[in-house]
Design an enzyme around this catalytic site. Structure first.
Site, short mmCIF file in Angstrom:
data_model
loop_
_atom_site.label_atom_id
_atom_site.label_comp_id
_atom_site.label_asym_id
_atom_site.label_seq_id
_atom_site.Cartn_x
_atom_site.Cartn_y
_atom_site.Cartn_z
N ASP A 78 -3.70 -0.89 -7.74
CA ASP A 78 -3.13 -1.63 -7.63
C ASP A 78 -2.78 -1.50 -5.60
O ASP A 78 -3.34 -0.55 -5.41
CB ASP A 78 -1.47 -0.49 -7.73
CG ASP A 78 -1.42 -0.77 -9.05
OD1 ASP A 78 -1.74 -1.76 -9.80
OD2 ASP A 78 0.54 -1.01 -9.84
N ASP A 79 -2.31 -2.36 -5.78
CA ASP A 79 -1.62 -2.65 -3.86
C ASP A 79 -2.63 -2.67 -3.07
O ASP A 79 -2.33 -3.28 -1.89
CB ASP A 79 -1.10 -0.70 -3.15
CG ASP A 79 0.01 -0.37 -4.33
OD1 ASP A 79 0.58 -0.81 -5.39
OD2 ASP A 79 0.08 1.14 -3.62
N HIS A 129 1.75 -7.81 -7.48
CA HIS A 129 2.32 -7.22 -7.37
C HIS A 129 3.53 -7.16 -6.63
O HIS A 129 3.81 -6.44 -5.77
CB HIS A 129 1.26 -6.08 -7.39
CG HIS A 129 2.05 -4.41 -7.59
ND1 HIS A 129 2.79 -4.55 -8.34
CD2 HIS A 129 1.93 -3.67 -6.95
CE1 HIS A 129 2.80 -2.70 -8.36
NE2 HIS A 129 2.41 -2.00 -6.82
N HIS A 133 5.74 -5.28 -2.48
CA HIS A 133 5.62 -3.72 -2.91
C HIS A 133 7.19 -3.33 -2.47
O HIS A 133 7.48 -1.82 -2.44
CB HIS A 133 4.82 -2.71 -2.49
CG HIS A 133 4.30 -1.63 -3.51
ND1 HIS A 133 5.11 -0.59 -3.42
CD2 HIS A 133 3.78 -1.28 -4.17
CE1 HIS A 133 4.60 0.00 -4.74
NE2 HIS A 133 3.73 -0.45 -5.07
N HIS A 225 -5.25 2.97 -7.36
CA HIS A 225 -4.79 2.38 -6.20
C HIS A 225 -5.90 2.56 -5.04
O HIS A 225 -6.15 3.16 -5.26
CB HIS A 225 -3.68 2.53 -5.41
CG HIS A 225 -2.81 3.48 -6.00
ND1 HIS A 225 -2.55 4.17 -6.77
CD2 HIS A 225 -0.53 2.51 -6.00
CE1 HIS A 225 -0.64 3.91 -7.19
NE2 HIS A 225 -0.50 3.57 -7.44
#
Length: 257
Positions: A78-79, A129, A133, A225
């Site tokens: 993620d991210d 995503h 965020h 991440h």
């Protein structure tokens, strides 16, 4: 699913910078027990935020299961993408022959399109995503949720050279019936997780590995991440976790759609 609200100040800074430049560019088992409740109504995607191409709707329930079967594991990252850490994560995945799902923010994808293309070229899958965020998205108006999801879809698709995200993961797990319905209508299966490695908190490589070992019985989808700070512990944890899981007879797959 836990919210990752703490330690995310860097997103606010990135979003602020991006705004100044672009104004956001104008089977069934315990592993599926966290699936969401069906939503009310059908949201409509705005034409301005909709990438072209044929889109086939998918199920709107939150998926956890792996297409690799009962001993399948889904690695999700993620991210990112991030120029310092995504290449290192890709190297480790390549070393062990593992494919993963990269849940990218629209801003990061727009900023680093070459990395998005690298992820696609290596055979990994893309996941929306959101743009910025925002872990409080579920408390925001539907118009805001729509913009975050659809703008990110467009930004990621453009950065990839035309490859669309196949999933939508709400920041911090902040899904709503509306956001799930909207994502599914755009062919993006809502994606949850079962094992939060807490690597974002940098608890130490040993702690990340121990969390995977302890919580894997909860389900097959692991959360890591590749952005948001020093991800060296994540890289080293993956270097230990991937061969260990293979040795235990697990297979690596993608979340079912």
């Amino acid at each position: 699913m836990a919210r990752h609200g703490g330690g995310r100040g860097w997103y606010g800074k990135v979003v602020g910078a991006a705004l100044g430049v672009t104004v956001l560019a104008v089977g069934a088992s315990v592993w599926t027990a966290q699936a969401g409740v069906e939503g009310e109504g059908t949201p409509q995607a705005s034409a301005s935020a909709t990438p072209g191409g044929d889109v086939q709707p998918v199920a709107k329930t939150i998926v956890h299961a792996s297409d690799a079967g009962a001993r399948g594991v889904n690695i999700t990252i993620d991210d990112g993408p991030d120029p310092g850490w995504t290449p290192q994560v890709l190297d480790v995945l390549r070393e062990y022959g593992v494919k993963a799902t990269f849940c990218m923010t629209g801003i990061q994808a727009q900023t680093h399109p070459d990395l998005v293309k690298d992820v696609v070229a290596a055979g990994h899958r893309l996941c929306d995503h959101s743009v910025s965020h925002d872990t409080g998205m579920d408390k925001k108006p539907e118009a805001y949720q729509s913009k975050e999801i659809l703008d990110a879809e467009r930004m990621i698709t453009k950065a990839s050279g035309g490859v669309r995200p196949m999933y939508y993961r709400a920041p911090g797990g902040a899904f709503t019936p509306y956001s799930r319905e909207l994502a599914a209508s755009r062919g993006m299966r809502p994606l949850g997780w079962n094992v939060d490695t807490k690597d974002f908190e940098r608890p130490g490589t040993d702690a990340i590995v121990a969390t995977v070992e302890r919580e894997l019985p909860n389900g097959p989808t692991l959360l890591f991440h590749d952005a948001g700070g020093d991800r060296s512990q994540t890289v080293e944890a993956l270097r230990r976790v991937l061969p260990s899981l293979k040795a235990e007879g697990y297979a690596f797959g993608f979340p079912v759609r």
